[in-house]
Motif scaffolding. Structure first.
Motif, mmCIF file in Angstrom:
data_model
loop_
_atom_site.group_PDB
_atom_site.id
_atom_site.type_symbol
_atom_site.label_atom_id
_atom_site.label_comp_id
_atom_site.label_asym_id
_atom_site.label_seq_id
_atom_site.Cartn_x
_atom_site.Cartn_y
_atom_site.Cartn_z
ATOM 1 N N GLY A 181 -138.183 0.999 -68.692
ATOM 2 C CA GLY A 181 -137.532 -0.131 -67.453
ATOM 3 C C GLY A 181 -136.823 0.060 -66.377
ATOM 4 N N GLU A 182 -136.000 1.266 -66.053
ATOM 5 C CA GLU A 182 -135.535 1.790 -64.844
ATOM 6 C C GLU A 182 -136.386 2.121 -63.879
ATOM 7 O OE1 GLU A 182 -131.391 3.102 -66.529
ATOM 8 O OE2 GLU A 182 -132.204 4.486 -66.794
ATOM 9 N N THR A 183 -135.524 2.002 -62.689
ATOM 10 C CA THR A 183 -136.149 1.948 -61.608
ATOM 11 C C THR A 183 -135.876 3.575 -61.176
ATOM 12 O OG1 THR A 183 -133.739 0.711 -61.026
ATOM 13 C CG2 THR A 183 -136.201 -0.682 -60.608
ATOM 14 N N VAL A 184 -136.652 3.755 -60.842
ATOM 15 C CA VAL A 184 -135.850 5.577 -59.870
ATOM 16 C C VAL A 184 -136.780 5.938 -58.797
ATOM 17 C CG1 VAL A 184 -137.018 7.764 -60.370
ATOM 18 C CG2 VAL A 184 -136.175 6.496 -62.185
ATOM 19 N N ALA A 185 -136.088 6.500 -57.479
ATOM 20 C CA ALA A 185 -136.016 7.423 -56.235
ATOM 21 C C ALA A 185 -136.350 8.687 -56.758
ATOM 22 C CB ALA A 185 -135.309 6.621 -55.121
ATOM 23 N N VAL A 186 -137.146 9.218 -55.549
ATOM 24 C CA VAL A 186 -137.176 10.521 -55.885
ATOM 25 C C VAL A 186 -137.028 11.000 -54.187
ATOM 26 C CG1 VAL A 186 -138.847 12.992 -56.303
ATOM 27 C CG2 VAL A 186 -138.291 10.929 -58.567
ATOM 28 N N PHE A 187 -136.160 12.283 -53.770
ATOM 29 C CA PHE A 187 -136.344 12.402 -52.559
ATOM 30 C C PHE A 187 -136.929 13.787 -52.812
ATOM 31 C CE2 PHE A 187 -133.583 9.096 -52.759
ATOM 32 C CZ PHE A 187 -133.207 8.331 -51.711
ATOM 33 N N GLY A 188 -137.986 13.971 -52.263
ATOM 34 C CA GLY A 188 -138.828 15.008 -52.042
ATOM 35 C C GLY A 188 -140.197 15.466 -52.109
ATOM 36 N N ALA A 189 -141.434 15.590 -52.112
ATOM 37 C CA ALA A 189 -142.873 15.493 -52.928
ATOM 38 C C ALA A 189 -144.055 16.010 -52.298
ATOM 39 C CB ALA A 189 -143.619 13.650 -52.660
ATOM 40 N N GLY A 190 -142.739 17.450 -52.524
ATOM 41 C CA GLY A 190 -142.844 18.864 -52.618
ATOM 42 C C GLY A 190 -143.391 18.889 -54.009
ATOM 43 N N GLY A 191 -143.283 20.234 -54.693
ATOM 44 C CA GLY A 191 -144.003 20.862 -56.267
ATOM 45 C C GLY A 191 -143.207 19.837 -57.061
ATOM 46 N N VAL A 192 -141.501 20.403 -57.156
ATOM 47 C CA VAL A 192 -141.088 19.583 -58.106
ATOM 48 C C VAL A 192 -140.838 17.776 -58.190
ATOM 49 C CG1 VAL A 192 -137.894 19.687 -58.721
ATOM 50 C CG2 VAL A 192 -139.203 21.669 -58.622
ATOM 51 N N GLY A 193 -140.664 17.846 -57.089
ATOM 52 C CA GLY A 193 -140.653 16.143 -56.823
ATOM 53 C C GLY A 193 -142.100 15.159 -57.525
ATOM 54 N N LEU A 194 -143.164 15.642 -57.370
ATOM 55 C CA LEU A 194 -144.721 15.126 -58.070
ATOM 56 C C LEU A 194 -144.423 15.421 -59.010
ATOM 57 C CD1 LEU A 194 -147.212 16.824 -55.742
ATOM 58 C CD2 LEU A 194 -146.666 14.396 -55.434
ATOM 59 N N ALA A 195 -143.514 16.348 -59.929
ATOM 60 C CA ALA A 195 -143.908 17.023 -61.225
ATOM 61 C C ALA A 195 -142.617 15.270 -61.739
ATOM 62 C CB ALA A 195 -143.305 17.987 -61.709
ATOM 63 N N ALA A 196 -141.575 15.216 -60.991
ATOM 64 C CA ALA A 196 -140.757 14.890 -61.151
ATOM 65 C C ALA A 196 -141.148 12.408 -61.229
ATOM 66 C CB ALA A 196 -139.778 14.572 -60.290
ATOM 67 N N LEU A 197 -142.194 12.796 -60.502
ATOM 68 C CA LEU A 197 -142.476 11.506 -60.161
ATOM 69 C C LEU A 197 -143.273 11.378 -61.448
ATOM 70 C CD1 LEU A 197 -143.764 11.389 -56.393
ATOM 71 C CD2 LEU A 197 -142.108 9.946 -57.312
ATOM 72 N N GLN A 198 -144.421 12.039 -62.138
ATOM 73 C CA GLN A 198 -144.751 12.531 -63.166
ATOM 74 C C GLN A 198 -144.410 11.629 -63.939
ATOM 75 O OE1 GLN A 198 -148.710 13.979 -63.965
ATOM 76 N NE2 GLN A 198 -148.543 15.470 -61.954
ATOM 77 N N SER A 199 -142.760 12.960 -64.622
ATOM 78 C CA SER A 199 -142.127 12.245 -65.241
ATOM 79 C C SER A 199 -141.086 10.777 -65.253
ATOM 80 C CB SER A 199 -141.517 13.117 -65.297
ATOM 81 O OG SER A 199 -141.599 14.641 -65.550
ATOM 82 N N ALA A 200 -141.075 10.205 -64.510
ATOM 83 C CA ALA A 200 -140.402 8.841 -64.395
ATOM 84 C C ALA A 200 -141.985 8.350 -65.093
ATOM 85 C CB ALA A 200 -140.025 8.759 -63.139
ATOM 86 N N ARG A 201 -142.966 8.289 -64.537
ATOM 87 C CA ARG A 201 -143.810 7.575 -64.784
ATOM 88 C C ARG A 201 -144.096 7.984 -66.677
ATOM 89 N NH1 ARG A 201 -148.484 9.417 -65.835
ATOM 90 N NH2 ARG A 201 -148.311 10.881 -64.180
ATOM 91 N N ILE A 202 -143.629 9.121 -66.680
ATOM 92 C CA ILE A 202 -143.837 9.210 -68.680
ATOM 93 C C ILE A 202 -143.149 8.670 -69.176
ATOM 94 C CG2 ILE A 202 -143.956 10.543 -70.149
ATOM 95 C CD1 ILE A 202 -145.754 12.396 -68.347
#
Length: 362
Positions: A181-202
């Motif tokens: 339910g929390e909101t998240v911003a990920v800065f940088g959509a490289g390899g680590v950033g893409l993993a962080a985006l998927q992890s926020a969805r998880i």
């Protein structure tokens, strides 16, 4: 037997693809033939001097492969086994390890020999960058630097588990501790950033904002789980606040390592929000806060090393997410390259292009 490797001859110098001679594994060592190796921003930071490495050196720290042979005393892997390289193995004895903070182990980068190979052309000694020297056809590492590859995960995908995915997942789940339910911003959509985006969805985040300098990365970020996409500008914090009823996000994850991006990530969070800094910046990147804003906003700012992860414990969890289809490693790879292509991958990083470049042909 000689193998090919990408050698950094001096800080700031071009990589040289050349033959190196590896020793047979001694007691407590493992020889691994690489199947895949990711090109990480940390490798670029080592090559340009942002991070320190003895030279000449073979870089590369995110990889997976097959065990060729093992030295005396190695029992957890055997020839033929698939393994993931662990570039920062914890010693289990230092103060950080005694606190359970294995990602801060004082001896993590002391596990490899100072000299692990020699260049065939002139006999010069070579150092293993970040312990494991993955930019090579084969490498010899300390036994603690290899973990059994998870069942059901192809080795080419498993290579990403060695850094990008552990770091991105850990930044979200261990450092920022994102809740459903929390909101998240990920800065940088490289390899680590893409993993962080998927992890926020998880983690069940209700809104996931991806921020990058490149408009072309929007589809990549949305595929990873971003609900919104912002092209970085001087108005980034304002745009993110507009997406969250002018409050700001609960959590910002910074994967770039630049002062302006860290400051913007901080400014993008709500009162009481949390900013986790994953990106590695240089000493010249200075960030300023005034005492009143620290009091008024009540925000927290935290560094994050290796995703605050324990690879031995986290790899099985990540593998389960992969097998269940919640975590897609293949989508993070935007280019499959050879050793000769590493300099171009570095250039793309600097230019903000693409996700993860993965060496699959050695």
């Amino acid at each position: 037997m000689a193998v090919r490797a990408a050698v950094l001859p001096a800080i700031g110098a071009p990589l040289e693809i050349t033959d190196i001679e590896l020793p047979e594994p001694g007691p407590g060592q493992v020889r691994v033939r690489l199947v895949a190796a990711g090109v990480c921003h940390s490798d670029l930071s080592l090559s340009d001097g942002t991070m320190r490495v003895p030279v000449p050196a073979v870089l590369g720290h995110e990889g997976a492969g097959t065990v060729v042979s093992v030295g005396e005393g190695v029992t957890h892997v055997a020839p033929g086994d698939g393994v993931v390289l662990n570039w920062a193995p914890s010693c289990g004895r230092c103060h950080a390890c005694s606190l359970g903070e294995v990602w801060l182990c004082a001896n993590a980068l002391n596990g490899a020999a100072d000299v692990y190979a020699r260049r065939v052309s002139d006999g010069s000694d070579l150092h293993p960058g970040l312990n494991v020297a993955a930019f090579a056809e084969e490498t010899v590492v300390a036994a603690a630097c290899v973990l059994p590859a998870p069942d059901g995960v192809p080795l080419t995908d498993a290579a990403l588990l060695g850094c990008a995915v552990l770091t991105g997942y850990g930044a979200v789940h261990h450092s920022a501790k994102v809740q459903a339910g929390e909101t998240v911003a990920v800065f940088g959509a490289g390899g680590v950033g893409l993993a962080a985006l998927q992890s926020a969805r998880i983690a069940g985040a209700s809104k996931i904002v991806a921020v990058d300098v490149s408009p072309e990365k929007e589809s990549l970020a949305r595929e990873a789980g971003a609900t919104d996409y912002v092209v970085a500008s001087e108005n980034t914090a304002r745009e993110i606040r507009a997406l969250t009823n002018k409050q700001g996000v609960d959590v910002a994850v910074e994967c770039v390592g630049r002062a302006v991006t860290i400051r913007t990530a901080w400014d993008s969070t709500r009162r009481g929000g949390r900013t986790t800094v994953v990106g590695i910046g240089g000493k010249d990147q200075q960030i300023t806060f005034n005492a009143l804003e620290l009091f008024h906003w009540g925000r927290t700012l935290a560094g994050c090393v290796y995703g605050n992860s324990d690879p031995a414990k986290d790899l099985p969890i990540l593998a389960e997410h992969i097998r269940e289809g919640r975590l897609d490693l293949t989508s993070m790879v935007t280019e499959r390259i050879t050793l000769e292509d590493i300099p171009r991958a570095f250039e793309n990083m600097v230019a903000g292009k693409g996700g993860r470049a993965l060496i699959t042909t050695f």
